[in-house]
Scaffold this motif. Structure first.
Motif, PDB file in Angstrom:
ATOM      1  N   TYR A  27       0.748  -1.031   0.004  1.00  0.00           N
ATOM      2  CA  TYR A  27       0.096   0.203  -0.249  1.00  0.00           C
ATOM      3  C   TYR A  27       0.900   1.323   0.336  1.00  0.00           C
ATOM      4  CZ  TYR A  27      -3.445   3.899   1.949  1.00  0.00           C
ATOM      5  OH  TYR A  27      -4.661   3.824   1.563  1.00  0.00           O
ATOM      6  N   ILE A  28       1.069   1.841  -1.157  1.00  0.00           N
ATOM      7  CA  ILE A  28       1.624   3.499  -1.349  1.00  0.00           C
ATOM      8  C   ILE A  28       1.224   4.138  -1.818  1.00  0.00           C
ATOM      9  CG2 ILE A  28       3.647   4.579  -2.584  1.00  0.00           C
ATOM     10  CD1 ILE A  28       4.309   0.887  -3.734  1.00  0.00           C
ATOM     11  N   ASN A  29       1.203   5.621  -0.764  1.00  0.00           N
ATOM     12  CA  ASN A  29       0.563   6.478  -1.063  1.00  0.00           C
ATOM     13  C   ASN A  29       0.871   7.278  -2.060  1.00  0.00           C
ATOM     14  OD1 ASN A  29      -1.398   7.550   1.620  1.00  0.00           O
ATOM     15  ND2 ASN A  29       1.014   6.299   2.601  1.00  0.00           N
ATOM     16  N   ILE A  30       0.633   8.194  -3.115  1.00  0.00           N
ATOM     17  CA  ILE A  30       0.607   8.835  -3.741  1.00  0.00           C
ATOM     18  C   ILE A  30      -0.074  10.378  -4.641  1.00  0.00           C
ATOM     19  CG2 ILE A  30       1.384   6.375  -5.665  1.00  0.00           C
ATOM     20  CD1 ILE A  30      -1.276   7.032  -6.939  1.00  0.00           C
ATOM     21  N   SER A  31       0.734  11.260  -4.800  1.00  0.00           N
ATOM     22  CA  SER A  31       0.488  12.592  -5.544  1.00  0.00           C
ATOM     23  C   SER A  31      -0.725  12.236  -6.326  1.00  0.00           C
ATOM     24  CB  SER A  31       0.964  13.230  -5.593  1.00  0.00           C
ATOM     25  OG  SER A  31       1.263  13.227  -6.970  1.00  0.00           O
ATOM     26  N   LEU A  32      -1.432  12.842  -6.351  1.00  0.00           N
ATOM     27  CA  LEU A  32      -2.164  13.285  -7.817  1.00  0.00           C
ATOM     28  C   LEU A  32      -1.635  13.293  -9.630  1.00  0.00           C
ATOM     29  CD1 LEU A  32      -5.261  16.275  -6.980  1.00  0.00           C
ATOM     30  CD2 LEU A  32      -5.717  13.137  -7.642  1.00  0.00           C
ATOM     31  N   GLN A  33       0.037  13.994  -9.271  1.00  0.00           N
ATOM     32  CA  GLN A  33       1.228  13.577 -10.202  1.00  0.00           C
ATOM     33  C   GLN A  33       0.578  12.163 -10.633  1.00  0.00           C
ATOM     34  OE1 GLN A  33       1.542  16.660 -11.232  1.00  0.00           O
ATOM     35  NE2 GLN A  33       0.241  17.721 -10.226  1.00  0.00           N
ATOM     36  N   SER A  34       1.131  11.707  -9.685  1.00  0.00           N
ATOM     37  CA  SER A  34       2.047  10.214  -9.697  1.00  0.00           C
ATOM     38  C   SER A  34       0.424   9.372  -9.915  1.00  0.00           C
ATOM     39  CB  SER A  34       1.955   9.438  -8.225  1.00  0.00           C
ATOM     40  OG  SER A  34       3.965  10.201  -7.841  1.00  0.00           O
ATOM     41  N   TYR A  35      -0.308   9.591  -9.666  1.00  0.00           N
ATOM     42  CA  TYR A  35      -1.871   8.668 -10.058  1.00  0.00           C
ATOM     43  C   TYR A  35      -2.041   8.907 -11.532  1.00  0.00           C
ATOM     44  CZ  TYR A  35      -6.763   8.282 -10.688  1.00  0.00           C
ATOM     45  OH  TYR A  35      -8.498   7.962 -11.121  1.00  0.00           O
ATOM     46  N   THR A  36      -1.701  10.824 -11.943  1.00  0.00           N
ATOM     47  CA  THR A  36      -2.393  10.842 -13.530  1.00  0.00           C
ATOM     48  C   THR A  36      -1.237   9.555 -14.128  1.00  0.00           C
ATOM     49  OG1 THR A  36      -2.725  13.218 -12.787  1.00  0.00           O
ATOM     50  CG2 THR A  36      -1.951  12.411 -14.971  1.00  0.00           C
ATOM     51  N   GLU A  37       0.206   9.726 -13.808  1.00  0.00           N
ATOM     52  CA  GLU A  37       1.278   9.007 -14.491  1.00  0.00           C
ATOM     53  C   GLU A  37       0.973   7.532 -14.971  1.00  0.00           C
ATOM     54  OE1 GLU A  37       3.565   9.728 -16.183  1.00  0.00           O
ATOM     55  OE2 GLU A  37       3.300  12.296 -16.032  1.00  0.00           O
ATOM     56  N   LEU A  38       0.040   7.470 -13.514  1.00  0.00           N
ATOM     57  CA  LEU A  38       0.189   5.691 -13.646  1.00  0.00           C
ATOM     58  C   LEU A  38      -1.431   5.178 -14.347  1.00  0.00           C
ATOM     59  CD1 LEU A  38       1.161   5.631  -9.796  1.00  0.00           C
ATOM     60  CD2 LEU A  38       2.972   4.317 -11.865  1.00  0.00           C
ATOM     61  N   GLN A  39      -2.028   6.252 -14.569  1.00  0.00           N
ATOM     62  CA  GLN A  39      -3.249   5.294 -15.098  1.00  0.00           C
ATOM     63  C   GLN A  39      -3.244   4.788 -15.728  1.00  0.00           C
ATOM     64  OE1 GLN A  39      -5.840   9.456 -14.858  1.00  0.00           O
ATOM     65  NE2 GLN A  39      -7.163   8.539 -13.430  1.00  0.00           N
ATOM     66  N   GLY A  40      -3.912   3.878 -16.224  1.00  0.00           N
ATOM     67  CA  GLY A  40      -3.958   2.898 -17.790  1.00  0.00           C
ATOM     68  C   GLY A  40      -2.765   1.870 -17.510  1.00  0.00           C
ATOM     69  N   LEU A  89       2.094  18.505  -3.295  1.00  0.00           N
ATOM     70  CA  LEU A  89       2.868  17.848  -4.059  1.00  0.00           C
ATOM     71  C   LEU A  89       1.683  17.835  -5.154  1.00  0.00           C
ATOM     72  CD1 LEU A  89       5.681  16.120  -3.677  1.00  0.00           C
ATOM     73  CD2 LEU A  89       5.740  17.686  -5.001  1.00  0.00           C
ATOM     74  N   SER A  90       0.137  16.945  -4.484  1.00  0.00           N
ATOM     75  CA  SER A  90      -0.665  17.219  -5.781  1.00  0.00           C
ATOM     76  C   SER A  90      -2.157  17.864  -6.283  1.00  0.00           C
ATOM     77  CB  SER A  90      -2.172  16.087  -4.284  1.00  0.00           C
ATOM     78  OG  SER A  90      -1.629  15.073  -4.336  1.00  0.00           O
ATOM     79  N   THR A  91      -0.968  19.717  -6.036  1.00  0.00           N
ATOM     80  CA  THR A  91      -1.867  20.520  -5.860  1.00  0.00           C
ATOM     81  C   THR A  91      -1.130  21.055  -6.742  1.00  0.00           C
ATOM     82  OG1 THR A  91      -2.562  20.679  -4.058  1.00  0.00           O
ATOM     83  CG2 THR A  91      -2.812  22.553  -5.369  1.00  0.00           C
ATOM     84  N   TYR A  92       0.108  21.300  -7.016  1.00  0.00           N
ATOM     85  CA  TYR A  92       1.056  21.625  -7.166  1.00  0.00           C
ATOM     86  C   TYR A  92       2.212  21.023  -8.536  1.00  0.00           C
ATOM     87  CZ  TYR A  92      -1.059  26.193  -5.672  1.00  0.00           C
ATOM     88  OH  TYR A  92      -1.492  27.168  -5.439  1.00  0.00           O
ATOM     89  N   SER A  93       2.096  20.400 -10.126  1.00  0.00           N
ATOM     90  CA  SER A  93       3.490  19.592 -10.348  1.00  0.00           C
ATOM     91  C   SER A  93       5.077  20.440  -9.740  1.00  0.00           C
ATOM     92  CB  SER A  93       3.963  20.533 -11.074  1.00  0.00           C
ATOM     93  OG  SER A  93       3.413  21.318 -12.387  1.00  0.00           O
ATOM     94  N   PRO A  94       6.246  19.524  -9.581  1.00  0.00           N
ATOM     95  CA  PRO A  94       7.008  19.739  -9.612  1.00  0.00           C
ATOM     96  C   PRO A  94       7.664  21.102  -9.397  1.00  0.00           C
ATOM     97  CG  PRO A  94       7.546  17.807  -9.466  1.00  0.00           C
ATOM     98  CD  PRO A  94       6.229  17.766 -10.206  1.00  0.00           C
ATOM     99  N   ARG A  95       7.246  21.528 -10.788  1.00  0.00           N
ATOM    100  CA  ARG A  95       7.889  22.308 -11.935  1.00  0.00           C
ATOM    101  C   ARG A  95       7.370  23.959 -11.630  1.00  0.00           C
ATOM    102  NH1 ARG A  95      10.194  22.622 -16.535  1.00  0.00           N
ATOM    103  NH2 ARG A  95       9.731  20.503 -16.994  1.00  0.00           N
ATOM    104  N   GLU A  96       5.635  23.656 -10.754  1.00  0.00           N
ATOM    105  CA  GLU A  96       5.064  24.648 -10.482  1.00  0.00           C
ATOM    106  C   GLU A  96       5.303  25.004  -9.141  1.00  0.00           C
ATOM    107  OE1 GLU A  96       0.566  23.241 -13.089  1.00  0.00           O
ATOM    108  OE2 GLU A  96       1.002  23.293 -11.465  1.00  0.00           O
ATOM    109  N   LEU A  97       5.977  23.761  -8.084  1.00  0.00           N
ATOM    110  CA  LEU A  97       6.318  24.084  -7.123  1.00  0.00           C
ATOM    111  C   LEU A  97       7.392  25.030  -7.028  1.00  0.00           C
ATOM    112  CD1 LEU A  97       5.116  24.164  -4.010  1.00  0.00           C
ATOM    113  CD2 LEU A  97       6.407  21.902  -4.181  1.00  0.00           C
ATOM    114  N   VAL A  98       8.390  24.716  -7.673  1.00  0.00           N
ATOM    115  CA  VAL A  98       9.896  25.741  -8.061  1.00  0.00           C
ATOM    116  C   VAL A  98       8.824  26.708  -8.168  1.00  0.00           C
ATOM    117  CG1 VAL A  98      11.585  26.031  -9.282  1.00  0.00           C
ATOM    118  CG2 VAL A  98      11.507  23.463  -8.297  1.00  0.00           C
ATOM    119  N   ASN A  99       8.407  27.526  -9.740  1.00  0.00           N
ATOM    120  CA  ASN A  99       8.169  28.577  -9.535  1.00  0.00           C
ATOM    121  C   ASN A  99       7.568  29.230  -8.170  1.00  0.00           C
ATOM    122  OD1 ASN A  99       9.381  28.785 -11.991  1.00  0.00           O
ATOM    123  ND2 ASN A  99       7.713  27.493 -13.321  1.00  0.00           N
ATOM    124  N   ILE A 100       6.344  28.693  -7.835  1.00  0.00           N
ATOM    125  CA  ILE A 100       5.545  29.377  -6.985  1.00  0.00           C
ATOM    126  C   ILE A 100       7.353  29.561  -5.661  1.00  0.00           C
ATOM    127  CG2 ILE A 100       4.400  28.556  -4.700  1.00  0.00           C
ATOM    128  CD1 ILE A 100       2.501  27.418  -6.559  1.00  0.00           C
TER     129      ILE A 100
END
Length: 198
Positions: A27-40, A89-100
């Motif tokens: 059982y592994i906790n993930i962010s929405l970013q990783s969820y999007t990448e893993l779909q399918g 990390l679910s709210t902002y991608s790594p790139r967006e977070l670096v910019n913020i």
């Protein structure tokens, strides 16, 4: 302790994934970013961070090294735990977070559920220098697909700028001027140059 896990995706939802490896389901906790990448995906490889608490043993999983590196930086800030870092990390991608963080936009960062203004300001102060290193190395290589030129670059850069709080019209104007001069520019560089114009 654990670097990564590779196995069959048994269950997947926006908050966690269950991966079976060696006959054991993890059982592994993930962010929405990783969820999007893993779909399918039937098989997956997740980089791990293992947290040991008095009352629990928790695995957090990430599809990119940049996301895990930023997660580790975030939980190093006093008052930011694993679940808060995952929410960021679910709210902002790594790139967006670096910019913020680079633009010291505490107002935008505090929009994350459960994050107050003081904690947002503390994250910015403590991570500003550290995030610059992550942004320069980890994100551009780990999320290389985000740096594609052309129309995709425009869409992603526009989304990043509007999430940073700039108006869509002003961001559109700045981006179109930059992309006209440099059609093959990466998303990261387009955002960086737009921030100078806005």
């Amino acid at each position: 302790m654990y670097e990564y896990i590779k196995g069959t995706v048994v269950e997947l939802n926006p908050a966690y994934a269950v991966l079976e490896a060696g006959g054991i389901g993890y059982y592994i906790n993930i962010s929405l970013q990783s969820y999007t990448e893993l779909q399918g995906a039937a098989e997956a490889r997740l980089l791990l961070h293992y947290i040991v608490r008095e009352d629990a043993r928790i695995l957090f999983g990430f599809t990119t090294r940049a996301e895990r590196d930023i997660f580790r930086l975030l939980i190093g800030v006093s008052g930011v735990g694993g679940n808060t870092a995952r929410m960021i990390l679910s709210t902002y991608s790594p790139r967006e977070l670096v910019n913020i963080i680079a633009t010291e936009n505490a107002g935008l960062l505090k929009n994350v559920k459960g994050l107050g203004l003081k904690t947002a300001q503390k994250i910015i102060v403590e991570l500003q220098d550290k995030m610059t290193g992550v942004g320069a190395g980890g994100i551009s290589t780990a999320a290389a697909g985000m740096a594609t030129p052309g129309e995709g670059c425009y869409d992603e850069a526009l989304a990043a700028l509007t999430m940073l709080g700039f108006s869509r019209a002003a961001s559109d104007k700045a981006l179109r001027a930059i992309l006209k001069e440099n059609p093959g520019i990466s998303v990261e560089e387009a955002v960086r140059q737009s921030l100078k114009k806005l």
